[in-house]
Design a protein around this motif. Structure first.
Motif, mmCIF file in Angstrom:
data_model
loop_
_atom_site.group_PDB
_atom_site.id
_atom_site.type_symbol
_atom_site.label_atom_id
_atom_site.label_comp_id
_atom_site.label_asym_id
_atom_site.label_seq_id
_atom_site.Cartn_x
_atom_site.Cartn_y
_atom_site.Cartn_z
ATOM 1 N N PHE A 5 29.188 1.487 77.834
ATOM 2 C CA PHE A 5 29.232 0.755 79.010
ATOM 3 C C PHE A 5 29.960 -0.472 79.098
ATOM 4 O O PHE A 5 30.286 -0.991 77.893
ATOM 5 N N SER A 6 30.304 -1.018 80.080
ATOM 6 C CA SER A 6 30.868 -2.416 80.153
ATOM 7 C C SER A 6 29.950 -3.590 80.691
ATOM 8 O O SER A 6 29.159 -3.301 81.844
ATOM 9 N N THR A 29 26.292 3.704 82.285
ATOM 10 C CA THR A 29 27.071 4.018 81.365
ATOM 11 C C THR A 29 28.514 4.465 81.862
ATOM 12 O O THR A 29 28.520 4.765 83.265
ATOM 13 N N ASN A 30 29.480 4.685 81.062
ATOM 14 C CA ASN A 30 30.806 5.124 81.584
ATOM 15 C C ASN A 30 30.801 6.731 82.284
ATOM 16 O O ASN A 30 31.598 6.964 82.918
ATOM 17 N N VAL A 35 20.694 3.529 81.681
ATOM 18 C CA VAL A 35 20.140 3.292 80.645
ATOM 19 C C VAL A 35 19.475 1.704 80.635
ATOM 20 O O VAL A 35 20.175 0.709 81.197
ATOM 21 N N GLN A 36 18.256 1.731 79.940
ATOM 22 C CA GLN A 36 17.339 0.287 79.977
ATOM 23 C C GLN A 36 17.333 0.042 78.419
ATOM 24 O O GLN A 36 16.945 1.152 77.761
ATOM 25 N N ASP A 49 30.833 -18.351 78.065
ATOM 26 C CA ASP A 49 31.190 -18.051 79.273
ATOM 27 C C ASP A 49 30.025 -16.860 79.721
ATOM 28 O O ASP A 49 30.157 -16.483 80.897
ATOM 29 N N GLY A 50 29.317 -16.405 78.862
ATOM 30 C CA GLY A 50 28.386 -15.263 79.072
ATOM 31 C C GLY A 50 28.553 -13.991 78.340
ATOM 32 O O GLY A 50 28.754 -13.995 77.130
ATOM 33 N N VAL A 51 28.345 -12.941 78.673
ATOM 34 C CA VAL A 51 28.311 -11.663 78.074
ATOM 35 C C VAL A 51 29.491 -10.635 78.837
ATOM 36 O O VAL A 51 29.273 -10.312 79.629
ATOM 37 N N TYR A 52 30.496 -10.508 78.106
ATOM 38 C CA TYR A 52 31.648 -9.636 78.520
ATOM 39 C C TYR A 52 32.159 -8.766 77.758
ATOM 40 O O TYR A 52 32.257 -8.947 76.744
ATOM 41 N N GLY A 53 32.821 -7.493 78.198
ATOM 42 C CA GLY A 53 33.278 -6.603 77.243
ATOM 43 C C GLY A 53 32.818 -5.225 77.537
ATOM 44 O O GLY A 53 31.938 -5.028 78.216
ATOM 45 N N ASN A 54 33.125 -4.287 76.455
ATOM 46 C CA ASN A 54 32.635 -3.086 76.380
ATOM 47 C C ASN A 54 31.885 -2.968 75.212
ATOM 48 O O ASN A 54 31.957 -3.465 74.227
ATOM 49 N N PHE A 55 30.970 -2.212 75.298
ATOM 50 C CA PHE A 55 29.792 -1.940 74.351
ATOM 51 C C PHE A 55 29.481 -0.481 74.180
ATOM 52 O O PHE A 55 29.742 0.343 74.849
#
Length: 71
Positions: A5-6, A29-30, A35-36, A49-55
């Motif tokens: 997910f992003s 999710t992609n 999902v929790q 800046d925070g929380v960014y990206g793909n995980f």
């Protein structure tokens, strides 16, 4: 099971999660599955800046194993 997910959460938006006021985060999710998981697992991915990206979230029998930032 692995979930991809992003996230795009600013520092101010993440503050209640960081302070423990909100305990879990819900992501889509992609593949469109919801999902929790406990928000505390995102703390190590917090930047100025925070929380960014793909995980990638990995679980086993619905138990948290890992959360990895892919980029």
């Amino acid at each position: 099971m692995k979930y991809y997910f992003s996230l795009n959460i600013s520092r101010n938006e993440f503050l209640p999660y960081y302070q423990g006021q909100i305990y879990s985060i819900v992501v889509k999710t992609n593949l469109g599955k919801t999902v929790q998981f406990p928000a505390m697992h995102l703390r190590s991915h917090l930047t100025n800046d925070g929380v960014y990206g793909n995980f990638c979230l990995e679980t086993n029998n619905n138990k948290f194993l890992s959360l990895i930032k892919l980029n």
